[in-house]
Scaffold this active site. Structure first.
Site, PDB file in Angstrom:
ATOM      1  N   HIS A 164      29.092  43.231  28.719  1.00  0.00           N
ATOM      2  CA  HIS A 164      28.695  42.159  30.058  1.00  0.00           C
ATOM      3  C   HIS A 164      27.736  41.830  29.319  1.00  0.00           C
ATOM      4  O   HIS A 164      26.910  40.686  29.353  1.00  0.00           O
ATOM      5  CB  HIS A 164      28.136  43.077  30.552  1.00  0.00           C
ATOM      6  N   ASP A 381      45.969  31.652  35.354  1.00  0.00           N
ATOM      7  CA  ASP A 381      47.394  31.533  36.213  1.00  0.00           C
ATOM      8  C   ASP A 381      48.288  31.778  33.699  1.00  0.00           C
ATOM      9  O   ASP A 381      47.313  30.978  33.535  1.00  0.00           O
ATOM     10  CB  ASP A 381      47.896  30.027  36.421  1.00  0.00           C
TER      11      ASP A 381
END
Length: 466
Positions: A164, A381
């Site tokens: 992170h 995608d």
């Protein structure tokens, strides 16, 4: 709807390192003083589910993603490096070009076996995002781990674990989008990455200009949720009817000025505090709201910036006040906490980090919420269309279960759009929490024209449990 005890086997190939597909600079790059705070030094898991697409028949999703990832790392080459720690706990990226960990796998399960309601917690997550030995350290370890698991129906699961300190949700989605664009044949990402971490460095003489109660050192009591073997995980659905009912409980002016985030965060904070049954009504309980500051700088942070650029503003109230006063009280506290966040606020955090040794945010009697409904995880995608589910793989922050919940976009089995919130609590507290939420959603106090009708008595807000 009960969460299915789905079990399946996963066969994994040996992990491999995917390096940039062409040479990249060898250099040391400093993380910002927002990136390297103690509260971000952990690995965060994300998971994406993709359906079978007949138009992609004969193409191996793992091979497609692996190839696109190698090309994306040419642009995002710091991810192929390793973190080192310098003096005063300062983190730097050693851009070694070693690569990120990648696993190709197969599972004897179909996407439909997961059910219509894809939401955390996911079964067999540890098999879908395998913790390769030695890979989960913050320092001197790969900064990304990606596993692509092919399903027997032709769909696949893309799971990722991020250090992170490198990026927040917006930055991670930017990287994932770039991999998707290259997988679909684009020659380069539509948004080119910008490092610019120096924009969020502390001043030469750090002098915080705001109070930062989110980092207060609070004596530990029984209010801290600690890792337990027996924790209950449930996901709660809030659609238009549920949000409208909660809004109807507020005074008119607050109804008009409060966002869905304000109302839902206040509802969860208050209900969770009630469920924990604090023994001392004078103890402080906190709600930390994740606030993206990218658009709050003047001038704004550059397009393509993929570092951490969010703040942890906190609201504080005693248990007695929070549990006994109306929902409006908690809503006003949440709104006030959010309103103070600006670019100057985040720069003040950077100064506070350096001046105070990069402390962890307060976890004692604290609840943290993060809204990822607009982060864009579900839009990534790789050539198989948008994800059937995309977002956090579970709740919690690092090794601290119960402290955090994410707001995730969701469409229920009736086609209704809303927000699903994974919650983790000890079982007795979870039962009380569910009852408290149900009470807020069924009581008809001052319902206005926008509120739900009598059907609220049968709202299907509880989606799953384990």
């Amino acid at each position: 709807m009960a969460f299915s005890p789905l079990r399946f086997s996963v066969r994994r190939r040996l992990p491999e390192l995917v390096a940039p597909s062409s040479p990249t600079p060898r250099e040391l790059k400093r993380l910002s003083d927002i990136d390297d705070q103690e509260g971000l030094r952990f690995q965060i898991p994300v998971i994406q589910f993709y359906r079978h697409d007949p138009a992609m028949a004969g193409r191996n999703p793992a091979a497609v993603v692996r190839d696109a990832l190698a090309r994306a790392l040419v642009f995002y080459y710091p991810f192929a490096g390793r973190l080192r720690e310098g003096p005063c706990k300062k983190l730097l990226v050693d851009c070694t070009g070693e690569g990120v960990l990648f696993i190709e796998a197969e599972a004897d399960v179909k996407l439909e076996d997961f059910g219509d309601a894809l939401q955390p917690p996911f079964p067999c997550l540890e098999e879908l995002l395998f913790d390769v030995e030695g890979s989960s350290a913050v320092l001197n370890a790969p900064l990304l781990l990606i596993q692509v698991t092919l399903l027997s129906c032709g769909g696949f699961i893309f799971a990722l674990r991020l250090n992170h300190t490198m990026s927040d949700a917006a930055g991670l989605v930017q990287l994932m989008t770039a991999v998707g664009e290259l997988a679909r044949g684009l020659p380069s990402p539509s948004v080119l990455p910008v490092w610019s971490r120096e924009l969020l460095e502390a001043n030469p003489t750090p002098a915080p200009s705001f109070p930062h109660r989110e980092y207060e050192q609070v004596p530990d009591t029984e209010g801290t949720i600690i890792p337990l073997d027996d924790m209950a995980h449930r996901s709660f659905f809030f659609g238009p009817r549920e949000i409208s009912t909660l809004r109807s409980r507020l005074p008119q002016q607050l109804r008009r000025s409060s966002s869905i985030f304000d109302i839902l965060t206040a509802c969860l904070w208050r209900s969770r505090t009630v469920a924990l049954e604090p023994s001392d009504p004078n103890e402080n309980f906190r709600i930390i709201c994740i606030v993206n500051t990218r658009g709050r700088f003047n001038p704004p942070l550059p397009s393509g910036f993929y570092g951490n650029a969010f703040a942890f503003p906190v609201a504080v109230a005693t248990a007695g006040e929070l549990c006994s006063r109306p929902l409006a009280y908690a809503v006003e506290l949440v709104k006030r906490a959010k309103s103070q966040v600006s670019g100057d606020y985040l720069r003040s955090v950077a100064d506070y980090m350096v001046k105070n040794g990069r402390p962890h945010f307060t976890v004692v009697r604290t609840y943290l919420v993060s809204d990822v409904t607009r982060a864009g995880f579900g839009d990534v995608d790789f050539g198989w269309g948008k994800a059937a589910y995309g977002g956090p793989a579970k709740g919690g922050v690092g090794a601290i279960p119960g402290v955090a919940s994410f707001f995730v976009p969701f469409v229920n089995s009736s086609g209704e759009k809303g927000i699903v919130v994974p919650v983790c609590l000890p079982p007795p507290a979870m039962r009380r929490f569910a009852v408290e939420i149900q009470n807020l959603l069924t009581a008809q106090h001052g319902v206005d024209d926008q509120a739900a009708d009598g059907d609220n008595n049968k709202m299907p807000f509880l989606l799953s449990h384990i």
